[in-house]
Write a protein that holds these residues in place. Structure first.
Motif, mmCIF file in Angstrom:
data_model
loop_
_atom_site.group_PDB
_atom_site.id
_atom_site.type_symbol
_atom_site.label_atom_id
_atom_site.label_comp_id
_atom_site.label_asym_id
_atom_site.label_seq_id
_atom_site.Cartn_x
_atom_site.Cartn_y
_atom_site.Cartn_z
ATOM 1 N N ASN A 181 44.178 34.641 25.741
ATOM 2 C CA ASN A 181 45.435 35.383 25.836
ATOM 3 C C ASN A 181 45.333 36.340 27.021
ATOM 4 O O ASN A 181 44.619 37.340 26.964
ATOM 5 N N PHE A 182 46.047 36.044 28.103
ATOM 6 C CA PHE A 182 45.945 36.826 29.329
ATOM 7 C C PHE A 182 46.989 37.944 29.414
ATOM 8 O O PHE A 182 47.137 38.565 30.469
ATOM 9 N N VAL A 220 42.312 48.254 27.411
ATOM 10 C CA VAL A 220 41.183 47.708 28.171
ATOM 11 C C VAL A 220 41.699 47.246 29.517
ATOM 12 O O VAL A 220 42.655 46.472 29.588
ATOM 13 N N THR A 221 41.072 47.695 30.577
ATOM 14 C CA THR A 221 41.485 47.298 31.914
ATOM 15 C C THR A 221 40.282 46.812 32.705
ATOM 16 O O THR A 221 39.132 47.111 32.369
ATOM 17 N N GLY A 222 40.552 46.044 33.749
ATOM 18 C CA GLY A 222 39.496 45.500 34.584
ATOM 19 C C GLY A 222 39.184 46.395 35.766
ATOM 20 O O GLY A 222 39.654 47.535 35.855
ATOM 21 N N PRO A 223 38.384 45.890 36.716
ATOM 22 C CA PRO A 223 37.964 46.718 37.852
ATOM 23 C C PRO A 223 39.117 47.187 38.733
ATOM 24 O O PRO A 223 39.104 48.321 39.217
ATOM 25 N N ILE A 224 40.126 46.326 38.945
ATOM 26 C CA ILE A 224 41.252 46.735 39.790
ATOM 27 C C ILE A 224 42.059 47.829 39.087
ATOM 28 O O ILE A 224 42.427 48.842 39.689
ATOM 29 N N PHE A 249 36.895 36.804 32.408
ATOM 30 C CA PHE A 249 38.202 36.841 31.741
ATOM 31 C C PHE A 249 38.915 38.160 32.034
ATOM 32 O O PHE A 249 40.115 38.172 32.340
ATOM 33 N N VAL A 250 38.172 39.270 31.943
ATOM 34 C CA VAL A 250 38.767 40.590 32.187
ATOM 35 C C VAL A 250 39.268 40.690 33.625
ATOM 36 O O VAL A 250 40.368 41.196 33.887
ATOM 37 N N VAL A 251 38.475 40.186 34.573
ATOM 38 C CA VAL A 251 38.864 40.255 35.981
ATOM 39 C C VAL A 251 40.094 39.384 36.242
ATOM 40 O O VAL A 251 41.044 39.808 36.913
ATOM 41 N N VAL A 252 40.087 38.152 35.699
ATOM 42 C CA VAL A 252 41.226 37.248 35.912
ATOM 43 C C VAL A 252 42.489 37.847 35.301
ATOM 44 O O VAL A 252 43.569 37.805 35.902
ATOM 45 N N ARG A 253 42.364 38.414 34.102
ATOM 46 C CA ARG A 253 43.528 39.027 33.459
ATOM 47 C C ARG A 253 44.019 40.219 34.270
ATOM 48 O O ARG A 253 45.215 40.468 34.403
#
Length: 376
Positions: free
Chosen positions: A276-277, A283-287, A366-370
Motif C-alpha cells: 500500500n503506497f 512515517v516519512t522517508g528521507p525526502i 518501500f519507504v523510499v519508493v512511497r
C-alpha cells in the motif's frame, strides 16, 4: 512543475545539511555507545567509522582504527567476535565459522548490554533534548489554547480577541487535557478546530493580563458551501518550567510516545506487506524528512531541537524492533540461546540474519519508493 523540479524544491540545501548533521550525530553517539560497552567489558573494537563508503582518513588509536568515510550518512563499529571468523583450509579455500572470542565469548547479559547501549543512547539523547527544550522554552499546556495571531478585519477581531489571549474554557467547561475525535486522541487545545465546526452559540473564557472574560458569539461554520474562519491562529499555552519539572515531563512524554510509535511502525509494516503506497503522515522517508527539517531550520533552532528529538526517538525504537539485523533482532537471538541453553548454530544464525537484513532492505526501499511516489 516537473518531477525533478518537485524533488529539488523538497531537498533544499539547508534541509540537506541539517538532516545529515542531525542523523550523523545521532548515529555517531549510537555507535559510540556500542563501542564503550564493548571496551568496558574488555572486548576489542577493530574499527569505528564516521560515515559510510570509501575511507578518506584513518588513524589507529587505542587498538581501534578510527575512520572518516566519504558518505556522510551514519557510521558503523566493528566489534571483535561479532562477525563470523574466517577459516582457511590447506588448499587455500576459505570458509567461515561462529566466532569464539571477543563479543561471542561474553555472557548473555554482556552481549545484551553491548547491543542495547546504542538504542539506549538515542533514547537518553531524546530525553535530554526534550528536557533542554522544556526548561528553556516552557511546557505546552494541553488544556489551554493561546491565540498567536488575529487576522485583520476578521470575526475574531470584531469580537475583541487579541494576540496573547489564552482560552481556558469553552461553553462553560474547562478544556480537558485530551479528547477522543474519530478514534484518535488529541489534546484539548487541538480540539478547538472541531468546536468551531459545530454551529450554534459558543462561549470562550479568555484570560488576559490576569483577568478572565467571556466572549459569546453565534457561529455558522459553513455559509453557501464555503467554510467560515474565525480568524485566529493558535497553539498550546506555554507554562514555564524548571529543570526538574522539564525532566519529569520529558519522561512522561517519552512514555506516552511509545504506543504511538509502535502503532506507526505497525501501520508501516502492514502497508509494506500489502504494498500500500498511500501516504502516511506518521512515517516519512528521507525526502519527506529532509523537507520537514528544512522547514524547521527556517523557523529557528528550537524547531530543529524538536526534530532531532523525534529522530532520536524513532531511531531508538526502530533499532529495538526484534528483526534480525537490527539491535533488537540480535538481542532476540541472544535470548533464544539462553532459553535453549545453547546458542544457535552458525548456519542457523546466518540464515536468520540474512533473511532479517533482506527484510530491512526491502522495507527501506518501500519507504523510499512511497516517499518519491507522492511527487508523480
Amino acid at each position: 512543475m516537473s518531477f525533478i523540479q518537485s524533488i529539488s524544491a523538497a531537498l533544499t540545501p539547508l534541509g540537506l545539511i541539517w538532516t545529515l548533521l542531525i542523523i550523523s550525530i545521532a548515529t555517531f553517539l549510537h555507535e559510540l555507545a556500542h563501542y564503550a560497552l564493548a571496551r568496558w567489558q574488555g572486548v576489542r573494537v577493530n574499527s569505528f567509522s564516521i560515515g559510510m563508503g570509501p575511507i578518506i582518513f584513518k588513524r589507529l588509536w587505542r587498538g581501534t582504527e578510527w575512520r572518516l568515510s566519504l558518505l556522510p550518512i551514519g557510521g558503523y563499529v566493528e566489534i571483535d567476535g561479532m562477525a563470523p571468523e574466517e577459516v582457511r583450509g590447506n588448499e587455500g579455500e576459505v570458509s567461515y565459522r561462529q566466532a569464539s572470542k571477543g563479543f561471542a565469548a561474553l555472557p548473555a547479559l554482556g552481549k545484551i548490554a553491548v547491543l542495547f547501549a546504542g538504542p539506549l543512547m538515542n533514547l537518553l539523547l531524546a530525553i535530554g533534548l526534550m528536557t533542554l527544550s522544556f526548561s528553556s522554552q516552557g511546557i505546552p499546556a494541553p488544556d489551554r489554547a493561546r491565540i498567536e495571531s488575529v487576522q485583520p478585519n476578521s470575526r475574531a477581531q470584531t469580537l475583541g480577541f487579541q494576540t496573547g489571549d489564552v482560552i481556558s474554557a469553552i461553553d462553560g467547561q474547562d478544556i480537558p487535557d485530551t479528547v477522543q475525535v474519530d478514534g484518535k486522541t488529541v489534546t484539548g487545545w487541538e480540539n478547538l478546530r472541531n468546536v468551531l465546526g459545530t454551529p450554534g452559540p459558543h462561549t470562550f473564557t479568555v484570560e488576559r493580563a490576569g483577568e478572565s472574560r467571556n466572549v459569546t458569539f453565534d457561529w455558522t461554520p459553513t455559509v453557501a458551501g464555503k467554510r467560515q474562519l474565525l480568524g485566529i491562529g493558535y497553539g498550546p499555552d506555554i507554562v514555564p518550567a524548571g529543570v526538574g519539572t522539564a525532566f519529569q515531563t520529558s519522561l512522561t512524554t517519552t512514555a506516552q510516545a511509545v504506543p504511538q510509535v509502535l502503532k506507526a511502525f505497525g501501520n508501516l509494516f502492514g502497508r509494506f506487506l500489502t504494498l500500500n503506497f498511500s501516504q502516511d503522515e506518521n512515517v516519512t522517508g528521507p525526502i519527506g524528512t529532509t523537507e520537514i527539517v528544512g522547514r524547521a531550520a527556517t523557523v529557528g533552532p528550537w524547531a530543529l531541537v524538536q526534530i532531532a528529538t523525534l529522530l532520536n526517538l524513532s531511531l531508538a525504537f526502530f533499532n529495538l524492533i526484534p528483526i534480525p539485523g537490527l539491535d533488537g533482532g540480535r538481542i532476540l537471538l541472544v535470548l533464544v540461546g539462553v532459553v535453549r541453553r545453547r546458542p544457535l548454530s552458525f548456519s542457523q544464525e546466518q540464515a536468520i540474519n540474512v533473511a532479517g537484513f533482506a527484510f530491512v532492505i526491502l522495507l527501506m526501499t518501500f519507504v523510499v519508493v512511497r516517499d518519491v511516489s507522492r511527487f508523480f
